[in-house]
Design a protein around this motif. Structure first.
Motif, PDB file in Angstrom:
ATOM      1  N   VAL B  48       0.816  -1.223   0.000  1.00  0.00           N
ATOM      2  CA  VAL B  48       0.000   0.000   0.000  1.00  0.00           C
ATOM      3  C   VAL B  48       0.849   1.273   0.000  1.00  0.00           C
ATOM      4  CG1 VAL B  48      -2.066  -1.030   1.010  1.00  0.00           C
ATOM      5  CG2 VAL B  48      -0.315  -0.059   2.511  1.00  0.00           C
ATOM      6  N   VAL B  49       2.037   1.215   0.613  1.00  0.00           N
ATOM      7  CA  VAL B  49       2.846   2.442   0.659  1.00  0.00           C
ATOM      8  C   VAL B  49       3.300   2.809  -0.752  1.00  0.00           C
ATOM      9  CG1 VAL B  49       4.910   3.520   1.588  1.00  0.00           C
ATOM     10  CG2 VAL B  49       3.573   1.967   3.010  1.00  0.00           C
ATOM     11  N   ARG B  50       3.778   1.812  -1.481  1.00  0.00           N
ATOM     12  CA  ARG B  50       4.227   2.089  -2.853  1.00  0.00           C
ATOM     13  C   ARG B  50       3.047   2.540  -3.726  1.00  0.00           C
ATOM     14  NH1 ARG B  50       9.427  -0.763  -3.435  1.00  0.00           N
ATOM     15  NH2 ARG B  50       9.913  -1.205  -1.274  1.00  0.00           N
ATOM     16  N   ALA B  51       1.925   1.882  -3.538  1.00  0.00           N
ATOM     17  CA  ALA B  51       0.751   2.282  -4.305  1.00  0.00           C
ATOM     18  C   ALA B  51       0.329   3.701  -3.917  1.00  0.00           C
ATOM     19  CB  ALA B  51      -0.394   1.306  -4.052  1.00  0.00           C
ATOM     20  N   HIS B  52       0.409   4.002  -2.627  1.00  0.00           N
ATOM     21  CA  HIS B  52       0.026   5.330  -2.135  1.00  0.00           C
ATOM     22  C   HIS B  52       0.904   6.404  -2.768  1.00  0.00           C
ATOM     23  CE1 HIS B  52      -0.775   8.543   0.741  1.00  0.00           C
ATOM     24  NE2 HIS B  52       0.520   8.589   1.025  1.00  0.00           N
ATOM     25  N   GLY B  65      -7.059  -1.704   1.321  1.00  0.00           N
ATOM     26  CA  GLY B  65      -7.788  -2.862   1.818  1.00  0.00           C
ATOM     27  C   GLY B  65      -6.967  -4.116   1.745  1.00  0.00           C
ATOM     28  N   ALA B  66      -7.628  -5.232   1.960  1.00  0.00           N
ATOM     29  CA  ALA B  66      -6.946  -6.531   1.886  1.00  0.00           C
ATOM     30  C   ALA B  66      -7.986  -7.615   1.695  1.00  0.00           C
ATOM     31  CB  ALA B  66      -6.148  -6.793   3.149  1.00  0.00           C
ATOM     32  N   GLN B  67      -7.545  -8.686   1.045  1.00  0.00           N
ATOM     33  CA  GLN B  67      -8.392  -9.878   0.987  1.00  0.00           C
ATOM     34  C   GLN B  67      -8.007 -10.744   2.178  1.00  0.00           C
ATOM     35  OE1 GLN B  67      -8.218 -12.347  -2.640  1.00  0.00           O
ATOM     36  NE2 GLN B  67      -8.058 -14.065  -1.207  1.00  0.00           N
ATOM     37  N   VAL B  68      -8.972 -11.046   3.005  1.00  0.00           N
ATOM     38  CA  VAL B  68      -8.663 -11.747   4.254  1.00  0.00           C
ATOM     39  C   VAL B  68      -9.129 -13.198   4.142  1.00  0.00           C
ATOM     40  CG1 VAL B  68      -9.096 -11.805   6.723  1.00  0.00           C
ATOM     41  CG2 VAL B  68      -8.846  -9.623   5.558  1.00  0.00           C
ATOM     42  N   ASP B 537       8.804  -2.588   4.534  1.00  0.00           N
ATOM     43  CA  ASP B 537      10.261  -2.598   4.578  1.00  0.00           C
ATOM     44  C   ASP B 537      10.797  -1.199   4.852  1.00  0.00           C
ATOM     45  OD1 ASP B 537      10.110  -1.207   2.218  1.00  0.00           O
ATOM     46  OD2 ASP B 537      10.947  -2.778   0.961  1.00  0.00           O
ATOM     47  N   LYS B 538      12.115  -1.108   4.825  1.00  0.00           N
ATOM     48  CA  LYS B 538      12.809   0.132   5.204  1.00  0.00           C
ATOM     49  C   LYS B 538      12.321   1.330   4.378  1.00  0.00           C
ATOM     50  CE  LYS B 538      17.663   1.577   5.014  1.00  0.00           C
ATOM     51  NZ  LYS B 538      17.937   2.081   3.669  1.00  0.00           N
ATOM     52  N   GLU B 539      12.166   1.104   3.077  1.00  0.00           N
ATOM     53  CA  GLU B 539      11.778   2.223   2.222  1.00  0.00           C
ATOM     54  C   GLU B 539      10.359   2.688   2.534  1.00  0.00           C
ATOM     55  OE1 GLU B 539      12.539   1.361  -1.898  1.00  0.00           O
ATOM     56  OE2 GLU B 539      14.510   0.600  -1.397  1.00  0.00           O
ATOM     57  N   ASP B 540       9.494   1.755   2.847  1.00  0.00           N
ATOM     58  CA  ASP B 540       8.126   2.126   3.225  1.00  0.00           C
ATOM     59  C   ASP B 540       8.137   2.968   4.492  1.00  0.00           C
ATOM     60  OD1 ASP B 540       7.157   0.608   1.105  1.00  0.00           O
ATOM     61  OD2 ASP B 540       7.008  -1.196   2.328  1.00  0.00           O
ATOM     62  N   ILE B 541       8.951   2.553   5.447  1.00  0.00           N
ATOM     63  CA  ILE B 541       9.044   3.268   6.726  1.00  0.00           C
ATOM     64  C   ILE B 541       9.521   4.694   6.482  1.00  0.00           C
ATOM     65  CG2 ILE B 541      10.370   3.348   8.893  1.00  0.00           C
ATOM     66  CD1 ILE B 541       8.422   1.164   8.984  1.00  0.00           C
ATOM     67  N   GLU B 542      10.565   4.797   5.650  1.00  0.00           N
ATOM     68  CA  GLU B 542      11.110   6.128   5.360  1.00  0.00           C
ATOM     69  C   GLU B 542      10.075   6.988   4.640  1.00  0.00           C
ATOM     70  OE1 GLU B 542      14.739   5.664   3.249  1.00  0.00           O
ATOM     71  OE2 GLU B 542      15.809   4.890   4.998  1.00  0.00           O
ATOM     72  N   GLU B 543       9.371   6.375   3.730  1.00  0.00           N
ATOM     73  CA  GLU B 543       8.394   7.116   2.938  1.00  0.00           C
ATOM     74  C   GLU B 543       7.310   7.713   3.827  1.00  0.00           C
ATOM     75  OE1 GLU B 543       7.475   8.955  -0.079  1.00  0.00           O
ATOM     76  OE2 GLU B 543       8.894   7.374  -0.604  1.00  0.00           O
ATOM     77  N   LEU B 544       6.923   6.969   4.853  1.00  0.00           N
ATOM     78  CA  LEU B 544       5.859   7.452   5.728  1.00  0.00           C
ATOM     79  C   LEU B 544       6.398   8.274   6.895  1.00  0.00           C
ATOM     80  CD1 LEU B 544       3.575   4.296   5.842  1.00  0.00           C
ATOM     81  CD2 LEU B 544       3.214   6.384   4.557  1.00  0.00           C
ATOM     82  N   GLY B 545       7.709   8.409   6.967  1.00  0.00           N
ATOM     83  CA  GLY B 545       8.311   9.229   8.008  1.00  0.00           C
ATOM     84  C   GLY B 545       8.201   8.615   9.397  1.00  0.00           C
ATOM     85  N   LEU B 546       8.258   7.298   9.469  1.00  0.00           N
ATOM     86  CA  LEU B 546       8.190   6.635  10.772  1.00  0.00           C
ATOM     87  C   LEU B 546       9.597   6.484  11.347  1.00  0.00           C
ATOM     88  CD1 LEU B 546       5.626   3.824   9.915  1.00  0.00           C
ATOM     89  CD2 LEU B 546       5.196   6.163  10.626  1.00  0.00           C
ATOM     90  N   PHE B 547       9.660   6.363  12.659  1.00  0.00           N
ATOM     91  CA  PHE B 547      10.957   6.229  13.330  1.00  0.00           C
ATOM     92  C   PHE B 547      11.415   4.783  13.267  1.00  0.00           C
ATOM     93  CE2 PHE B 547      11.890  10.125  15.730  1.00  0.00           C
ATOM     94  CZ  PHE B 547      10.781  10.874  15.346  1.00  0.00           C
TER      95      PHE B 547
END
Lengths: 523, 1085
Positions: B48-52, B65-68, B537-547
């Motif tokens: 979702v982060v990359r799609a976002h 969303g997700a298929q559960v 992953d790391k890039e997703d975390i960085e993209e969202l500005g998480l610690f």
């Protein structure tokens, strides 16, 4: 003193592989037991051996030694076929030939008593070598005195060698490098680490020390090499059917009379098998036919030849080949005389002899029989599934093996890939499962019928089958089945069509072929 | 009017199912004119982060969303008949849920819904094996808040009577009946059933075919992925693969045609998407608060700790510029609310100190005086004039990134401490997505195509780790590239590159949260016990500005720690990183000679060829040395100008006087990222934050071309300042090479500290250095064999493994020097001798100890085997092989390996005799029941002694090295007869000499910056020879160069000062049989 020879065709399975894939010649290649990186290497060619690849290694291990190591399996049946052919060839040189059960391509031949046929053992061995070469096989032929010694020396040397004295044989044996023998890789490696390179070195080890360290197999090898134990020479014994030959005073064309003749001898043959604790798995009847008598039309006994066209050379040769062989196989190995006769009768009635027979050879081939099978002689008929099996066997006998089949469901997308016909060997009690889903009955055509390219544009509507059905009035679809891109691309758009008369037809448009096909009908 | 919205879309993050990336799906949606798209991967939100990011860029509304996967317990599930569990009651822990084929697609309406989705997925994942997830209907209903459910799919399971009512009750008007059409005949019945159910329960229908790829061209790849997932081939897959290629994103026209009888179901897709207003941009993240003393805010607590630390660092008197810097940093940290993050790092470092775990901060954190005073980093940024904005900037508004290096053998202790401190719900490790690379792709795709596995294995070993698989590779593997199956293989291997295959764990990244982490992103199990991992992953975390807290393992710290312990134990010298004497001339002398095997960061081939040129004489030179051998400075053309200026061959000038302070310490040549940023600040009036943005854009210039927007501004402003345009252009070209390919000065300085410490230890305590390095393996650039040979060349006595003397690890044993010391006094004094008055000067000579190889180096000998040996010999020394066998009970394999390793030489000689004895010893015999009694005399068998070459071969085979001989020493006679010199002789030859040389290949490199030039390092018993192969020579001899362990080279010598290179004209394989007597080489890393 008895003489013995060993014929060794080094790496026979490897040669079979290279014959199958000639482009691998000159490249390191191996035969493996299964097509997996962890598959065991069974045989190696000289290029691979030179790179350090040895039997017993894993393929991945070999690949780490030679980057381009080719590998494939060789089916045991292929090896067995070749060994059988070689055995037949070698029987031409000695009546007593032993086939190695452990190593395909190794044979022992009794070399005694051949002085009247061959000027010398050398000539005899050379003839064998030549015969092998003519068959396209590289072989080593060593004539000596001890079974193991000739084997070991043949493993180490190429060409023809006749060891004149036991002392010469012993010296040659001691010089054999351990690397030439198919030793367990771990044993070979350990011996090499101990600095032991030849059988002579190996024989310097104390026998009990070898057993203690390396186990029974190594100890046995030591004893064989030392001559303190011997494996017996066991020549191959051909399979012996119970057989008889019936000479007819007058050529006989009547199938009933022929049946009686067969029956008269069959009982005795079955007894022979039963005494060997075998049941009959196949009955072979070889008819020698006499064409001196009146010709009969092919297919029907006794009918006159009406074909005005003279028979072709092939026909004549076939007819003058005077042989017809029928093989009758019951559902299971059996000693039931009545059952077998029934099958013979069916065969003779279905496919009569084209000419009267002057001679009949009957051979009954056996298979190990259990107690139950032997009890068939007690003649206790009862109704059970086996009766049905027998009936099916009759059908097979009359119509051929492919006549009795059953449908097996398969996983596939294409309609024709969702089932397969397979021979039905035995019947089982049915156990249908209740289905919650409604069952559609759809008759599939064995081959879809082409409807051409433009059926939908006729002035009177889409006439799919014939005028009686009328044009299509409703259709459902498309339901698309596509795939097979890795072999042959398939793209079908299926429709259900309802005609004016009410038929429901199942058609598809084949995308790659751009045509409509009728594939079935709902009934 | 909105055409339609795809609501059931799976990307390739539905591992081995979806066949398009989130970015491709968003781009295709945009191309088709769709303004919204849902991403609903299987039991996850991995993509979702990359799609976002892509959706934000293209202006597409992303529905998250997700298929559960829903399953029932063997008793039929929790809905029918059973009473509802009260809220808050413990979750079921059963892992035997049977997944149903019913499909539930959940879409987040709002933030609460997203949290529920993450929690639900976490619940299902944590109870399941890695890679799977399954929840119950009851759990689904418990998490219904803020979620839209699309219920449908193919299902023949009987529907529990109250299920629909329960779902309706939980989801209210957010429950829809999903009508999925893929033009399959079987769907009609299921759809009829679905429609009937919908009518019965008043559920609105919504059209949503399952999308697995963005275009139908990906269908073959999707088939292959399915085969890989189910471990079948295409020929045997049957109906596991899809029946047709109707799983692509459809154009609005095609979609409406597909559902032409259900227009309201199409309209409803838009309605559903409109209801889903949640965006990842809404995620608000709070860093966890530390437990603080009563009444103290985190800001106050950080301030207090910082100044206490500063007082300690500066001996009680904090310099005014340091205090000012601290004030400035603390103010910014407080303003940006980063105090908690610093306190966490301080806690972790404190934990490490208390447990004696060596650690040190690296990266841009070393630019921070606060980090230095808190003890997180070891570099004083004020003294080194480091740029704080490289670490934190107001403009960037991104969390700081503190990477903590921890000695690699004890990192797990620290990781478990973090889990314990924050709890599993508030701390989870960051994921690392394992993606397809050529080798794995060849194996997996080929198997799916049904190709022989042996052929695939052969091909896989030939293809590169990264890059393309070409027909040439096929030919090399003996495969016909024109064969249809092989053409499919080539095409699909290309397509599958970079596709995620499965999830793994980031080396040390932690996500910590004040709120439970599973409200942000689902957490799942890892294969490794005791670890849980988030789905980003790391890039997703960085993209969202998480610690992210990075706890990285560093072998060099383990090496130093072990070395300090050896010094303390054997010499009584207590050392630490801080206590190592600074600026030691002998150490720099050694470094300048490139005598740096085993020295952190200075041991690579490239560093060793640079060291004599640069000739480091002080700590800052090491910082430069570490920075300069990087792709950034090399491609930026900065190396040679710097060296010429350093040697005085070129004047040190500055394009503008204002740039002098920025470039002065690197002689006018920018070498560090901070300098680039300062250049922008000083010469182009960038703010510090803008300068950091410049750095980030430089890092991404290859991808996005974002650097372009800086170019004009930089050059124009520099020109306006009177800087020559040519220089401005050159500077721009130079800094373009930086980004992630250049080091920040602070990072280089942190590494330089470790490098210096390691070099000092090598220089003064070579035996301890070697012993510690061998015990810290695997680490570093060279194999243990090379480390041992290097130690021997430095006069260190290396003693072979011995069953009576060796410990598990390598140990130190006194040499004869100690015995002589009482009579003659020390020849060599320790550098620490007399340093501390009345303290514990080191009175022992440099070569007082020999290294005894530990039993850990004997292949196949486990720790438990060692313990048996240790236990037995502690009771009494071994007297014979039989005694050893009898008292240790070791198995035959271990005993024979010990014999072959020469570890039994003290008990019996020669080695072959020992091997024979171990094979026949009572406990080792096979089979036991047929054993001769031990007292039965066996005929004595005489075995030959090993030749020197055999000795080396046996050593290498059993230990991977030889403490006795270098392999080439064993065949030196043969090499001499071939007229081949040693490495020492080559080093003494003049420039231009033509020669032939043969050595063991220990390193092969072809750096991307070297324009196709290949470098080899060859080794013999006297040292190294560096070989250069021009591209044409390499192409001609590639197979030999890549594979031969012993290589002969003919060429001409190029001597430049102390730098000697052999320029190859041809290579060949010497006719010398070495067998396995060579260590592994470091190839093309």
């Amino acid at each position: 003193m008895d003489r013995l020879a060993c014929v060794d065709l080094p790496d026979l399975p490897m040669e079979l592989l290279l014959a199958r894939v000639p482009s691998w010649a000159g490249h390191p290649a191996v035969v493996i037991d299964r097509d997996k990186p962890q598959g065991e290497i069974l045989w190696v060619n000289k290029e691979a051996r030179r790179a350090g690849v040895l039997p017993g290694m894993r393929y991945a291990q070999g690949l780490s030694l030679v980057a381009g190591l080719r590998a494939s399996e060789v089916p045991p049946s292929e090896i067995a076929g070749e060994v059988s052919g070689l055995l037949e060839l070698l029987h031409g040189f000695s009546p007593y030939v032993e086939v190695s059960s452990e190593e395909p391509g190794v044979f022992w031949l009794d070399a005694s008593g051949l002085s009247r046929l061959f000027p010398s053992l050398w000539d005899w061995a050379k003839a064998i070598h030549g015969a092998m070469a003519a068959r396209g096989r590289r072989a080593a032929v060593v004539v000596g005195f001890r079974r193991f010694a000739v084997y070991a020396v043949a493993k180490a040397l190429d060409g023809v060698h006749v060891l004149a004295t036991p002392e010469e044989e012993e010296a040659a044996l001691h010089r054999v490098e351990l690397a030439c023998l198919r030793l367990d890789p771990l044993l070979y490696e350990t011996l090499a680490r101990l600095g032991l390179r030849t059988l002579g070195d190996f024989l310097r080890l104390p026998a009990q020390g070898v057993r203690r360290r390396f186990g029974e197999a190594a100890h046995r090898l030591h004893a064989l090499a030392a001559g303190t134990t011997h494996d017996p020479f066991v020549p191959a014994r051909p399979e012996e059917p119970a057989a008889c030959l019936i000479q007819l005073e007058e050529p006989e064309g009547d199938s009933v009379r022929l049946l009686f003749l067969v029956r008269r001898h069959l009982h005795r043959l079955l007894w022979q098998l039963a005494k060997r604790e075998e049941a009959m798995r196949e009955l072979e009847i070889r008819f020698h036919m006499d064409f001196q008598g009146p010709l009969v039309e092919s297919g029907r006994l006794g009918a006159p030849e009406t074909d005005p066209v003279p028979p072709s050379w092939g026909d004549l040769s076939r007819r003058r080949g005077i042989c017809r062989t029928d093989r009758i196989r019951p559902a299971d190995p059996t000693l039931d005389e009545r059952l077998i006769m029934d099958l013979v009768r069916l065969r003779l009635e279905a496919v009569p002899l084209p000419a009267p027979a002057s001679e009949m050879g009957i051979s009954a081939f056996g298979a190990p029989a259990g107690k139950r099978q032997l009890q068939i002689f007690l003649e206790r008929p009862r109704r059970d599934l086996s009766a049905a099996d027998r009936a099916l066997a009759r059908l097979r006998a009359e119509l051929g093996d492919e006549a009795v089949v059953r449908a097996r469901l398969k996983e596939g997308h294409l309609p024709e890939a969702r089932f397969a016909w397979e021979p039905l060997g035995h019947l089982r009690c049915p156990s249908p499962r209740p289905s919650a889903r409604p069952v559609l009955v759809r008759r599939l055509y064995a081959r879809a019928i082409s409807l051409g390219t433009r059926p939908r544009h006729e002035p009177d509507g889409w006439i799919v089958r014939d005028l009686r059905c009328g044009p299509v009035v409703r259709m459902w679809g498309p339901y698309v089945v596509s795939g097979g891109w890795w072999r042959t691309e398939v793209h079908r758009a299926y429709y259900f069509l309802e005609t004016l008369r009410g038929d429901i037809l199942w058609v598809y448009y084949d995308g790659p072929r751009r045509r409509w096909f009728l594939h079935g009908q709902v009934e | 009017m909105e055409p339609y919205v795809p609501l059931w879309v799976k990307s390739h993050y539905s591992f081995l199912e979806g066949a398009s990336s989130p970015e491709e799906l968003v781009e295709e949606a945009r191309r088709l004119g769709l303004s919204s798209l849902a991403l609903t991967d299987r039991d996850g939100v991995y993509g979702v982060v990359r799609a976002h990011v892509k959706a934000r860029e293209l202006g597409v509304h992303l529905v998250v969303g997700a298929q559960v996967t829903v399953g029932v317990r063997p008793d039929g599930g929790g809905i029918s008949g059973s009473p509802r569990r009260p809220k808050g009651e413990g979750r079921p822990t059963d892992s035997d849920l049977r997944p149903l084929s019913s499909r539930i697609v959940l879409l987040a309406v709002d933030r609460a819904g997203y949290s529920n989705l993450c929690r639900l997925i976490t619940l299902g994942r944590l109870r399941s094996p890695k890679g799977e997830g399954c929840v119950t209907w009851e759990e689904l209903c418990d998490h219904a808040g803020g979620l839209i459910a699309l219920w449908g799919g193919l299902s023949w399971e009987p529907e529990p009577a109250p299920l629909a009512e329960r779902l309706r009750e939980a989801f209210g008007d957010r429950l829809y009946a999903l009508i999925a059409r893929h033009r399959q005949a079987e769907e009609r019945q299921e759809e009829a059933r679905m429609v009937a159910r919908a009518r019965r329960h008043g559920l609105p229908l919504v059209a949503a075919p399952e999308v697995l790829y963005h275009t139908a061209a990906r269908r073959p790849l999707q088939d292959v992925l399915t085969c890989i997932r189910h471990k079948v081939t295409l020929a045997t897959a049957g109906r596991l693969t899809m029946a047709n290629s109707e799983h692509a994103l459809l154009s609005p026209f095609a979609f409406r045609a597909l559902y032409e009888d259900l227009p309201e179901a199409v309209e409803r897709t838009v309605e559903v998407a409109t209801r889903c207003t949640f965006s990842l941009a809404e995620l608000r993240y709070r860093y966890p608060s530390e437990r603080l003393p009563d009444g103290v805010t985190s800001s106050q607590w950080l301030r207090r700790l910082t100044f206490e630390g500063a007082a300690e660092r500066y001996g009680g008197r904090i310099p005014s510029e340091v205090a000012a810097q601290l004030e400035r940093e603390l103010a910014l940290i407080e303003e940006l609310d980063y105090c908690g993050y610093f306190l966490t790092m301080w806690e972790i470092v404190r934990f490490c100190r208390e447990r004696g775990i060596l650690c040190q901060g690296r990266g841009s954190a070393a630019n921070s005086a606060v980090c230095y005073c808190l003890g997180i980093t070891a570099i004083d940024p004020v003294r080194m004039d480091l740029l704080f904005e490289r670490f934190i900037s107001r403009e960037r508004a991104e969390p700081p990134d503190i990477d903590l290096d921890i000695m690699h053998t004890r990192r797990e202790e620290v990781i478990q401490y973090v889990y314990d401190k924050y709890g599993r719900s508030h701390a989870a490790m960051v994921a690392n997505v394992i993606r397809y690379r050529p080798k794995m792709a060849v194996r997996d795709v080929g198997k799916a195509l049904g190709l022989p596995e042996t052929s695939l294995e052969r091909l896989a070993r030939l293809v590169p780790h990264h890059g393309e698989v070409t027909p040439w590779h096929m030919k090399m593997a003996g495969l016909d590239p024109q064969a249809a199956a092989h053409r499919h293989l080539l095409r699909l291997v290309e397509e599958i590159q970079d596709f995620p295959r499965h999830l793994s764990i980031h080396p040390g990244g932690f996500l910590l949260g004040h709120e439970p982490v599973h409200d942000l992103v689902p957490i799942e199990n890892c294969t490794m016990e005791g670890r849980t991992v988030i789905q980003w992953d790391k890039e997703d975390i960085e993209e969202l500005g998480l610690f992210k807290v990075d706890l990285l393992g560093l072998g060099a710290l383990t090496h130093l720690d072990l070395c300090f312990r050896l010094l303390e134990r054997h010499r009584g010298v207590e050392l630490s990183m801080a206590a190592i004497p600074p600026e030691d001339p002998a150490t720099y002398e050694m470094i300048s000679k490139a005598d740096t095997v085993g020295v952190f960061q200075l041991e690579s081939r490239a560093q060793m060829s640079m060291l004599p040129r640069l000739g480091p004489r002080r700590f800052y030179d090491l910082v430069i040395e570490i920075s300069i051998i990087r792709p950034g400075p090399i491609t930026g053309g900065m190396v040679h100008p710097y060296l010429r200026r350093r040697r005085g061959e070129e004047p040190v000038d500055y394009p503008h006087e204002s740039l002098r302070p920025v470039l002065e310490k690197t002689l006018g040549v920018p070498l560090f990222q901070e300098q680039v940023m300062k250049l922008a600040v000083v010469a182009a009036d960038y703010s510090p934050g803008e300068a950091d943005q410049l750095r980030r854009d430089m890092a991404a210039w290859r991808k996005a071309g974002r650097i372009g927007r800086h170019r004009e501004r930089l050059i124009a402003r520099m020109r306006a300042k009177g800087i020559d345009e040519e220089f401005a252009e050159r500077v721009f070209q130079q800094i373009q090479g930086f980004g992630e390919y250049g080091f920040p000065e602070s990072h280089a300085a942190s590494f330089a500290l470790i490098s210096y410490a390691a070099a000092w230890l090598k220089c003064h305590y070579p035996a301890e250095f070697t012993c510690a390095l061998l015990n810290a393996q695997p680490m570093g650039f060279y194999s243990p064999a090379t480390v041992i040979e290097d130690a021997k060349r430095h006069g260190v006595e290396v003693r072979p493994v011995c069953v009576t003397a060796s410990d598990w690890d390598c140990t130190l044993e006194p040499t004869t020097q100690i015995a002589h010391c009482d009579e003659g006094g020390w020849e060599t004094r320790s550098p620490l001798a007399g340093r501390a008055e009345g303290g514990d000067p080191d009175p022992m000579p440099r070569d007082a100890f020999a290294v005894r190889i530990g039993l850990r180096y004997v292949k196949g000998l486990g720790r438990r085997d060692f313990e048996k040996i240790e236990g037995a010999r502690r009771a009494s020394p071994f007297t014979s092989v039989d005694d050893l066998v009898e008292r240790t009970g070791l198995d035959k394999g271990v005993l024979s390996t010990l014999a072959q390793a020469g570890a039994l030489e003290r008990l019996t000689l020669p080695r072959r005799e020992a091997l024979w004895q171990t094979l026949g010893a009572k406990r080792a015999t096979h089979p036991p029941e047929r054993v001769l009694p031990m007292d039965e005399k066996e005929l004595v068998t005489a075995f030959s002694e090993l030749t020197p070459l055999e000795t080396v071969l046996w050593d290498y085979r059993t230990q991977g090295h030889s403490a006795r001989f270098h392999p080439l020493a064993a065949v030196r006679g043969q090499l001499r007869s071939m007229g081949l010199p040693t490495a020492a002789e080559v080093a003494a030859m003049p420039h231009g000499r033509n020669l032939r040389y043969a050595g063991l290949v220990i390193c092969r490199q072809r750096p991307g910056t070297a324009r196709g030039v290949t470098f080899l390092t060859l080794e013999d018993e006297t040292g190294f020879v560096n070989v250069i192969l021009w591209p044409d020579i390499y192409a001609r001899h590639m197979a030999t160069v890549k594979t031969a362990p012993l290589l002969g080279v003919s060429g001409a010598l190029e001597v430049e000062g102390k730098i000697v290179h052999l320029i190859a004209r041809s290579v060949w394989v010497p006719e010398v049989t070495l067998g396995e007597a060579h260590g592994p080489s470091r190839d093309f890393h």
